[in-house]
Design a protein around this motif. Structure first.
Motif, short mmCIF file in Angstrom:
data_model
loop_
_atom_site.label_atom_id
_atom_site.label_comp_id
_atom_site.label_asym_id
_atom_site.label_seq_id
_atom_site.Cartn_x
_atom_site.Cartn_y
_atom_site.Cartn_z
N THR A 1 9.07 133.39 -35.84
CA THR A 1 8.68 134.79 -35.88
C THR A 1 7.44 135.04 -35.04
N ARG A 2 6.41 134.20 -35.21
CA ARG A 2 5.18 134.39 -34.45
C ARG A 2 5.41 134.12 -32.96
N PHE A 3 6.27 133.16 -32.65
CA PHE A 3 6.61 132.87 -31.26
C PHE A 3 7.21 134.11 -30.61
N HIS A 4 8.15 134.75 -31.28
CA HIS A 4 8.78 135.95 -30.74
C HIS A 4 7.78 137.10 -30.59
N GLU A 5 6.91 137.28 -31.57
CA GLU A 5 5.90 138.34 -31.49
C GLU A 5 4.99 138.13 -30.28
N LEU A 6 4.48 136.92 -30.15
CA LEU A 6 3.56 136.64 -29.04
C LEU A 6 4.27 136.68 -27.69
N SER A 7 5.51 136.24 -27.66
CA SER A 7 6.22 136.25 -26.37
C SER A 7 6.47 137.67 -25.88
N LEU A 8 6.54 138.63 -26.78
CA LEU A 8 6.65 140.03 -26.37
C LEU A 8 5.32 140.56 -25.85
N LEU A 9 4.23 140.13 -26.46
CA LEU A 9 2.91 140.62 -26.08
C LEU A 9 2.37 139.98 -24.81
N VAL A 10 2.67 138.73 -24.59
CA VAL A 10 2.20 138.03 -23.39
C VAL A 10 3.43 137.46 -22.66
N LYS B 1 -7.24 136.51 -26.04
CA LYS B 1 -7.11 135.94 -27.38
C LYS B 1 -5.65 135.61 -27.70
N LEU B 2 -4.76 136.54 -27.37
CA LEU B 2 -3.34 136.31 -27.62
C LEU B 2 -2.80 135.16 -26.79
N GLN B 3 -3.25 135.06 -25.54
CA GLN B 3 -2.82 133.94 -24.70
C GLN B 3 -3.27 132.61 -25.28
N ALA B 4 -4.52 132.56 -25.75
CA ALA B 4 -5.03 131.33 -26.35
C ALA B 4 -4.25 130.97 -27.61
N GLU B 5 -3.96 131.98 -28.45
CA GLU B 5 -3.18 131.72 -29.66
C GLU B 5 -1.79 131.22 -29.30
N PHE B 6 -1.18 131.85 -28.30
CA PHE B 6 0.17 131.44 -27.90
C PHE B 6 0.17 130.03 -27.31
N TRP B 7 -0.86 129.72 -26.55
CA TRP B 7 -0.96 128.39 -25.93
C TRP B 7 -1.04 127.31 -27.01
N ASP B 8 -1.77 127.60 -28.11
CA ASP B 8 -1.97 126.62 -29.18
C ASP B 8 -0.93 126.72 -30.29
N LEU B 9 -0.01 127.65 -30.20
CA LEU B 9 0.97 127.87 -31.26
C LEU B 9 1.82 126.63 -31.47
N ARG C 1 10.73 128.41 -19.01
CA ARG C 1 9.36 128.25 -19.53
C ARG C 1 9.31 128.63 -21.00
N CYS C 2 10.05 129.66 -21.37
CA CYS C 2 10.12 130.09 -22.77
C CYS C 2 10.68 128.97 -23.64
N ILE C 3 11.75 128.38 -23.20
CA ILE C 3 12.40 127.30 -23.95
C ILE C 3 11.46 126.09 -24.07
N GLU C 4 10.81 125.73 -22.98
CA GLU C 4 9.88 124.60 -23.00
C GLU C 4 8.72 124.85 -23.97
N LYS C 5 8.19 126.07 -23.96
CA LYS C 5 7.07 126.41 -24.85
C LYS C 5 7.51 126.36 -26.30
N TYR C 6 8.69 126.90 -26.59
CA TYR C 6 9.19 126.88 -27.97
C TYR C 6 9.36 125.45 -28.46
N ILE C 7 10.02 124.64 -27.68
CA ILE C 7 10.27 123.25 -28.07
C ILE C 7 8.95 122.49 -28.16
N GLY C 8 8.01 122.77 -27.27
CA GLY C 8 6.72 122.09 -27.28
C GLY C 8 5.90 122.35 -28.54
#
Length: 104
Positions: A44-53, A24-32, A62-69
């Protein structure tokens, strides 16, 4: 009993972090994505999810690409050229677009 940290972490993850919750967390992070001008909430949510997954944001590139995306298109184009300052720059640009009325 002395265990290496990686083994302790693995055992705790198996016990307290069920696989279905991870999915569930991966899906939420993917669609964030950032909604309108809410850059602080997105960050804030990006940082929370990046700690969990954390495996989804490793390595740093990859982190930078996901944030910018997840940023609005108007902001992504400008931020792409300035990766080290992505979070600060995206917040400033979002605020500017909200004030100008080009982003709600």
């Amino acid at each position: 009993m002395a265990l290496p940290w990686d083994e302790v972490k693995s055992l705790m993850t198996e016990e307290f972090f069920p696989r279905n919750e991870v999915k569930k967390l991966q899906a939420e992070f993917w669609d964030l994505a950032q909604d309108s001008g809410e850059s602080l909430a997105y960050t804030t949510r990006f940082h929370e999810l990046s700690l969990l997954v954390s495996h989804m944001v490793t390595p740093l590139s990859r982190c930078i690409e996901k944030y910018i995306g997840g940023l609005p298109r108007q902001i992504q184009d400008t931020v792409l050229g300035r990766n080290p300052d992505a979070i600060r720059l995206s917040a400033t640009l979002t605020d500017n677009h909200v004030k100008a009325g080009t982003l709600t």
